[in-house]
Design an enzyme around this catalytic site. Structure first.
Site, PDB file in Angstrom:
ATOM      1  N   CYS A 153       0.824  -1.222   0.000  1.00  0.00           N
ATOM      2  CA  CYS A 153       0.000   0.000   0.000  1.00  0.00           C
ATOM      3  C   CYS A 153       0.857   1.272   0.000  1.00  0.00           C
ATOM      4  O   CYS A 153       0.343   2.365  -0.270  1.00  0.00           O
ATOM      5  CB  CYS A 153      -0.948   0.003   1.184  1.00  0.00           C
ATOM      6  SG  CYS A 153      -1.969  -1.468   1.230  1.00  0.00           S
ATOM      7  N   ASN A 206     -10.441  -0.409  -0.274  1.00  0.00           N
ATOM      8  CA  ASN A 206      -8.988  -0.284  -0.177  1.00  0.00           C
ATOM      9  C   ASN A 206      -8.372  -0.863  -1.450  1.00  0.00           C
ATOM     10  O   ASN A 206      -8.439  -2.063  -1.680  1.00  0.00           O
ATOM     11  CB  ASN A 206      -8.525  -1.057   1.074  1.00  0.00           C
ATOM     12  CG  ASN A 206      -7.008  -1.071   1.239  1.00  0.00           C
ATOM     13  OD1 ASN A 206      -6.262  -0.709   0.327  1.00  0.00           O
ATOM     14  ND2 ASN A 206      -6.558  -1.512   2.401  1.00  0.00           N
ATOM     15  N   HIS A 259      -3.782   6.940   2.947  1.00  0.00           N
ATOM     16  CA  HIS A 259      -4.140   5.637   2.383  1.00  0.00           C
ATOM     17  C   HIS A 259      -5.525   5.262   2.900  1.00  0.00           C
ATOM     18  O   HIS A 259      -5.809   5.371   4.090  1.00  0.00           O
ATOM     19  CB  HIS A 259      -3.093   4.605   2.812  1.00  0.00           C
ATOM     20  CG  HIS A 259      -3.452   3.211   2.461  1.00  0.00           C
ATOM     21  ND1 HIS A 259      -4.028   2.869   1.252  1.00  0.00           N
ATOM     22  CD2 HIS A 259      -3.335   2.047   3.160  1.00  0.00           C
ATOM     23  CE1 HIS A 259      -4.233   1.572   1.227  1.00  0.00           C
ATOM     24  NE2 HIS A 259      -3.826   1.052   2.366  1.00  0.00           N
TER      25      HIS A 259
HETATM   26  N1  COA Z   1     -18.405  -9.521   8.707  1.00  0.00           N
HETATM   27  C1  COA Z   1     -18.804  -9.849   9.932  1.00  0.00           C
HETATM   28  N2  COA Z   1     -17.957 -10.114  10.939  1.00  0.00           N
HETATM   29  C2  COA Z   1     -16.645 -10.034  10.665  1.00  0.00           C
HETATM   30  C3  COA Z   1     -16.159  -9.703   9.404  1.00  0.00           C
HETATM   31  C4  COA Z   1     -17.104  -9.439   8.386  1.00  0.00           C
HETATM   32  N3  COA Z   1     -16.750  -9.096   7.139  1.00  0.00           N
HETATM   33  N4  COA Z   1     -14.814  -9.689   9.426  1.00  0.00           N
HETATM   34  C5  COA Z   1     -14.460 -10.014  10.674  1.00  0.00           C
HETATM   35  N5  COA Z   1     -15.561 -10.229  11.430  1.00  0.00           N
HETATM   36  C6  COA Z   1     -15.656 -10.620  12.839  1.00  0.00           C
HETATM   37  C7  COA Z   1     -14.420 -11.318  13.336  1.00  0.00           C
HETATM   38  O1  COA Z   1     -14.463 -12.685  13.002  1.00  0.00           O
HETATM   39  C8  COA Z   1     -14.530 -11.074  14.817  1.00  0.00           C
HETATM   40  O2  COA Z   1     -15.441 -12.011  15.353  1.00  0.00           O
HETATM   41  P1  COA Z   1     -15.154 -12.708  16.778  1.00  0.00           P
HETATM   42  O3  COA Z   1     -15.137 -11.575  17.759  1.00  0.00           O
HETATM   43  O4  COA Z   1     -16.310 -13.635  16.914  1.00  0.00           O
HETATM   44  O5  COA Z   1     -13.813 -13.358  16.643  1.00  0.00           O
HETATM   45  C9  COA Z   1     -15.173  -9.696  14.917  1.00  0.00           C
HETATM   46  O6  COA Z   1     -15.747  -9.436  13.630  1.00  0.00           O
HETATM   47  C10 COA Z   1     -14.190  -8.585  15.257  1.00  0.00           C
HETATM   48  O7  COA Z   1     -13.026  -8.782  14.461  1.00  0.00           O
HETATM   49  P2  COA Z   1     -11.851  -7.737  14.415  1.00  0.00           P
HETATM   50  O8  COA Z   1     -10.790  -8.266  13.510  1.00  0.00           O
HETATM   51  O9  COA Z   1     -11.481  -7.336  15.802  1.00  0.00           O
HETATM   52  O10 COA Z   1     -12.612  -6.522  13.715  1.00  0.00           O
HETATM   53  P3  COA Z   1     -12.060  -5.100  13.404  1.00  0.00           P
HETATM   54  O11 COA Z   1     -12.935  -4.093  13.996  1.00  0.00           O
HETATM   55  O12 COA Z   1     -10.586  -5.001  13.683  1.00  0.00           O
HETATM   56  O13 COA Z   1     -12.259  -5.007  11.822  1.00  0.00           O
HETATM   57  C11 COA Z   1     -10.905  -5.166   9.854  1.00  0.00           C
HETATM   58  C12 COA Z   1     -11.599  -5.917  10.979  1.00  0.00           C
HETATM   59  C13 COA Z   1     -10.172  -6.151   8.985  1.00  0.00           C
HETATM   60  C14 COA Z   1     -11.957  -4.440   9.039  1.00  0.00           C
HETATM   61  C15 COA Z   1      -9.925  -4.132  10.478  1.00  0.00           C
HETATM   62  O14 COA Z   1      -9.120  -4.756  11.442  1.00  0.00           O
HETATM   63  C16 COA Z   1      -9.044  -3.477   9.465  1.00  0.00           C
HETATM   64  O15 COA Z   1      -9.493  -2.668   8.667  1.00  0.00           O
HETATM   65  N6  COA Z   1      -7.736  -3.780   9.494  1.00  0.00           N
HETATM   66  C17 COA Z   1      -6.763  -3.254   8.587  1.00  0.00           C
HETATM   67  C18 COA Z   1      -7.048  -3.626   7.178  1.00  0.00           C
HETATM   68  C19 COA Z   1      -5.896  -4.175   6.438  1.00  0.00           C
HETATM   69  O16 COA Z   1      -5.192  -5.031   6.916  1.00  0.00           O
HETATM   70  N7  COA Z   1      -5.683  -3.696   5.234  1.00  0.00           N
HETATM   71  C20 COA Z   1      -4.698  -4.189   4.360  1.00  0.00           C
HETATM   72  C21 COA Z   1      -3.410  -3.484   4.463  1.00  0.00           C
HETATM   73  S1  COA Z   1      -3.447  -1.765   4.327  1.00  0.00           S
END
Ligand code: COA
Length: 329
Positions: free
Chosen positions: A116, A286, A256
């Protein structure tokens, strides 16, 4: 040492594929909901490239628009640097495919893989070539067809990615008279290599039946770890880029587009008002190396940047990598 040549951004361009994919699409694939995706990421829709479009096709369109905006002809380019993590082929570089199709007959061309942070890495490379007097006109691109590498059975990653491309043409400042690149910084920490990675398909694990069955040729992401890293580094980069300048001088921050919550959390700590932050993640998701040049181009074309004001670009991603740029528009 010869004095440094000041470098400006002569023009920008971007391209998004036509197909709009709403969150409801994922409700049919995995256990998720429109409400969860909007609340946790800010994304409402994203673009998917057509089956017959690859990264170079998206890059080509964005490049043509940037060249047109800059008033530079393809044959006047000395160099093309393309940031991508989703090249058309592992070999050769996607930059060479764009070079050929543009007719940039006097340009060198290569890709950079900083995920990214790819566009900022390309931009800083191009700036350094011109500043050192080794090139005069450089096309820098961030382009991705992420949907070829997304695991559509993994709900935590498949909902966030989209396809797009953005580009900019760099020239000496005395030629274009705008967009002076004042500061650049890049950083990396390979200890976090597995925060976002594709385990299979490279030289460590060449593709086999087993890597395919284990879905190791798709993007894997430790979302929560990325979240923490991203909030910290986005804030740090903005602080480093703007140090010594008054907040009034800052016209726009172009971050980003990783997750709306990450952008809000990072910028809240810095006291930057929301109207000075470009956010378009709700429309495009993204698109990795493409998010910053796409958002910058939209802001430029919408007339959101007053001449003489400062623009800050910040990005971070797999590697781990991060970067920042300060521009006087
Ligand atoms: N729909 C419903 N539930 C989802 C889900 C989806 N699409 N994706 C994850 N969950 C669930 C998880 O399984 C977890 O469930 P659990 O509590 O039963 O284990 C719960 O939601 C919370 O997960 P968590 O990972 O803590 O959520 P979050 O608020 O951190 O959001 C992302 C997840 C991926 C959206 C967020 O962490 C993010 O944007 N991260 C950075 C993105 C990234 O890596 N980008 C690429 C590089 S730049």
């Amino acid at each position: 040492m010869a004095s440094r040549i000041a470098v400006g951004i002569a023009g920008t361009g971007s391209y998004v594929p036509e197909r709009v994919v709403k969150n409801a699409f994922f409700e049919r694939l995995v256990d998720t909901s429109d409400e969860w995706i909007v609340q946790r990421t800010g994304i409402e829709e994203r673009r998917f490239a057509a089956d017959d479009q690859a990264t170079s096709d998206l890059a080509l369109e964005a490049s043509k628009r940037a060249l047109e905006a800059a008033g530079v002809k393809p044959e006047e380019l000395d160099l093309i640097v393309l940031g991508t993590l989703t090249p058309d082929y592992l070999l050769p570089s996607t930059a060479c495919l764009v070079q050929d199709r543009l007719g940039a007959t006097h340009a060198g061309a290569f890709d950079v893989n900083a995920a990214c942070t790819g566009f900022l890495t390309a931009l800083h490379t191009g700036e350094a070539f011109i500043a050192a007097g080794r090139a005069r006109r450089v096309l820098v691109i961030g382009a991705e067809k992420l949907t070829s590498f997304v695991d559509f059975t993994d709900r935590s990653s498949c909902v966030i990615f989209g396809d797009a491309a953005g580009a900019a043409v760099l020239t000496p400042l005395d030629e274009c008279g705008q967009g002076e690149i004042l500061r650049t910084t890049l950083g990396a920490d390979g200890k976090g290599y597995d925060f976002i990675h594709m385990p299979g398909g490279g030289s460590r694990k060449p593709p086999t039946q087993e890597t395919l069955e284990k879905r190791e040729h798709f993007i894997r992401m430790r979302g929560r770890d990325v979240f923490r890293f991203a909030v910290t580094y986005m804030g740090e980069m903005v602080r480093e880029m703007t140090e010594g300048y008054s907040p009034d001088e800052i016209a726009l921050v172009v971050p980003h587009q990783v997750n709306k919550r990450i952008i809000e959390a990072a910028l809240e700590r810095l006291d930057i008002p929301p109207e000075k932050v470009v956010v378009n993640i709700e429309k495009y998701g993204n698109s990795s190396a493409a998010t910053v040049p796409l958002a910058l181009d939209e802001a430029v074309r919408a007339g959101r940047i007053e001449k003489g004001k400062l623009v800050v670009l910040v990005a971070f991603g797999a590697g781990l990598t991060w970067g920042g740029t300060l521009i006087r528009w």
